[in-house]
Design a protein around this motif. Structure first.
Motif, PDB file in Angstrom:
ATOM      1  N   ARG A  60       0.818  -1.216   0.000  1.00  0.00           N
ATOM      2  CA  ARG A  60       0.000   0.000   0.000  1.00  0.00           C
ATOM      3  C   ARG A  60       0.850   1.264   0.000  1.00  0.00           C
ATOM      4  O   ARG A  60       0.565   2.217  -0.723  1.00  0.00           O
ATOM      5  N   VAL A  90      -1.396  -4.980  -2.042  1.00  0.00           N
ATOM      6  CA  VAL A  90      -1.598  -5.660  -0.766  1.00  0.00           C
ATOM      7  C   VAL A  90      -1.722  -4.580   0.298  1.00  0.00           C
ATOM      8  O   VAL A  90      -0.827  -3.738   0.441  1.00  0.00           O
ATOM      9  N   SER A  91      -2.821  -4.599   1.022  1.00  0.00           N
ATOM     10  CA  SER A  91      -3.052  -3.567   2.024  1.00  0.00           C
ATOM     11  C   SER A  91      -3.836  -4.128   3.197  1.00  0.00           C
ATOM     12  O   SER A  91      -4.886  -4.733   3.016  1.00  0.00           O
ATOM     13  N   SER A  92      -3.299  -3.904   4.400  1.00  0.00           N
ATOM     14  CA  SER A  92      -4.034  -4.314   5.599  1.00  0.00           C
ATOM     15  C   SER A  92      -4.955  -3.196   6.073  1.00  0.00           C
ATOM     16  O   SER A  92      -5.818  -3.411   6.909  1.00  0.00           O
ATOM     17  N   SER A  93      -4.760  -1.983   5.544  1.00  0.00           N
ATOM     18  CA  SER A  93      -5.662  -0.883   5.866  1.00  0.00           C
ATOM     19  C   SER A  93      -6.529  -0.594   4.642  1.00  0.00           C
ATOM     20  O   SER A  93      -6.175  -0.960   3.525  1.00  0.00           O
ATOM     21  N   LYS A 107      -7.252  -8.608  -0.729  1.00  0.00           N
ATOM     22  CA  LYS A 107      -7.697  -8.586   0.668  1.00  0.00           C
ATOM     23  C   LYS A 107      -7.571  -9.977   1.249  1.00  0.00           C
ATOM     24  O   LYS A 107      -7.643 -10.974   0.539  1.00  0.00           O
ATOM     25  N   ASP A 109      -5.662 -13.058   3.436  1.00  0.00           N
ATOM     26  CA  ASP A 109      -4.354 -13.663   3.681  1.00  0.00           C
ATOM     27  C   ASP A 109      -3.388 -13.370   2.527  1.00  0.00           C
ATOM     28  O   ASP A 109      -3.624 -13.797   1.391  1.00  0.00           O
ATOM     29  N   VAL A 110      -2.329 -12.639   2.813  1.00  0.00           N
ATOM     30  CA  VAL A 110      -1.369 -12.219   1.786  1.00  0.00           C
ATOM     31  C   VAL A 110      -0.776 -13.428   1.073  1.00  0.00           C
ATOM     32  O   VAL A 110      -0.718 -13.472  -0.160  1.00  0.00           O
ATOM     33  N   THR A 136       7.516 -10.613   3.782  1.00  0.00           N
ATOM     34  CA  THR A 136       6.529 -11.699   3.843  1.00  0.00           C
ATOM     35  C   THR A 136       6.737 -12.687   2.699  1.00  0.00           C
ATOM     36  O   THR A 136       6.710 -13.902   2.900  1.00  0.00           O
TER      37      THR A 136
END
Length: 194
Positions: A60, A90-93, A107, A109-110, A136
């Motif tokens: 992100r 790839v973004s966790s936010s 969205k 599991d990466v 990762t």
């Protein structure tokens, strides 16, 4: 099957953080340490890489960096190529409305999402920057190739390309290339168990 290619600008001591001195690391703008012929040759290599890519995979923060610098609206062959490539972020936010053409947010599991992406894309999936994502991918053996554009400078502080891993991650040097007068492009492929 797709091939995950990590393409990084890296200092001799492995620093990838803040090459343009925007994070206030206080170590100067080491990316612009090069100039003239080195900059021109670097641009050619990067454009060639974009032409050979089938997709981009970005964290992100790196995605936001490209957008903030106008890559979504720039003109020219390189900008056109990046704009037309499928981009996976790839973004966790939350990133509900990606502004760069052909962008999709992965969205969940990466590791699972990137594994699926490798099955769906045929060719090079290039990862620029995206330090956390790269950590990762390396940890879960999802990197097929590393392309390290190595700058002749020791930064001395900052986030390094490689962090701790749960085990050894063997690589095989497949190419070295001098870029301009001062840069070295080192290409490694992952060595996987037979």
């Amino acid at each position: 099957m797709g091939k995950i290619v990590v393409s990084e600008n890296v200092s001799l001591d492995g620093v990838i953080q803040d090459p343009t001195d925007e994070d206030s690391l206080g170590r100067g703008n080491w990316f612009t340490f090069i100039g003239g012929q080195d900059r021109e040759e670097w641009t050619k290599v990067e454009f060639e890489e974009a032409l050979g890519a089938e997709a981009l995979l970005l964290g992100r923060r790196t995605y936001a960096w490209f957008v903030a610098r106008g890559w979504a609206s720039r003109s020219g062959q390189w900008a056109d190529r990046l704009r037309n490539l499928p981009k996976y972020v790839v973004s966790s936010s939350p990133l509900d409305d990606p502004t760069w053409t052909n962008s999709t947010v992965l969205k969940g599991d990466v590791v699972g999402e990137v594994s699926k992406l490798r099955q769906q894309v045929d060719g090079d999936i290039v990862v620029y920057g995206s330090g956390r994502l790269v950590h990762t991918l390396v940890e879960h053996d999802l990197v097929d190739e590393l392309r390290l554009m190595t700058y002749p400078i020791v930064v001395g502080a900052g986030e390094r390309l490689f962090g701790e891993t749960s085990g050894v991650k063997p690589m095989h040097l497949v190419d070295t290339r001098t870029v301009g007068d001062g840069l070295a492009l080192l290409t490694y492929q992952s060595v996987r168990d037979a």
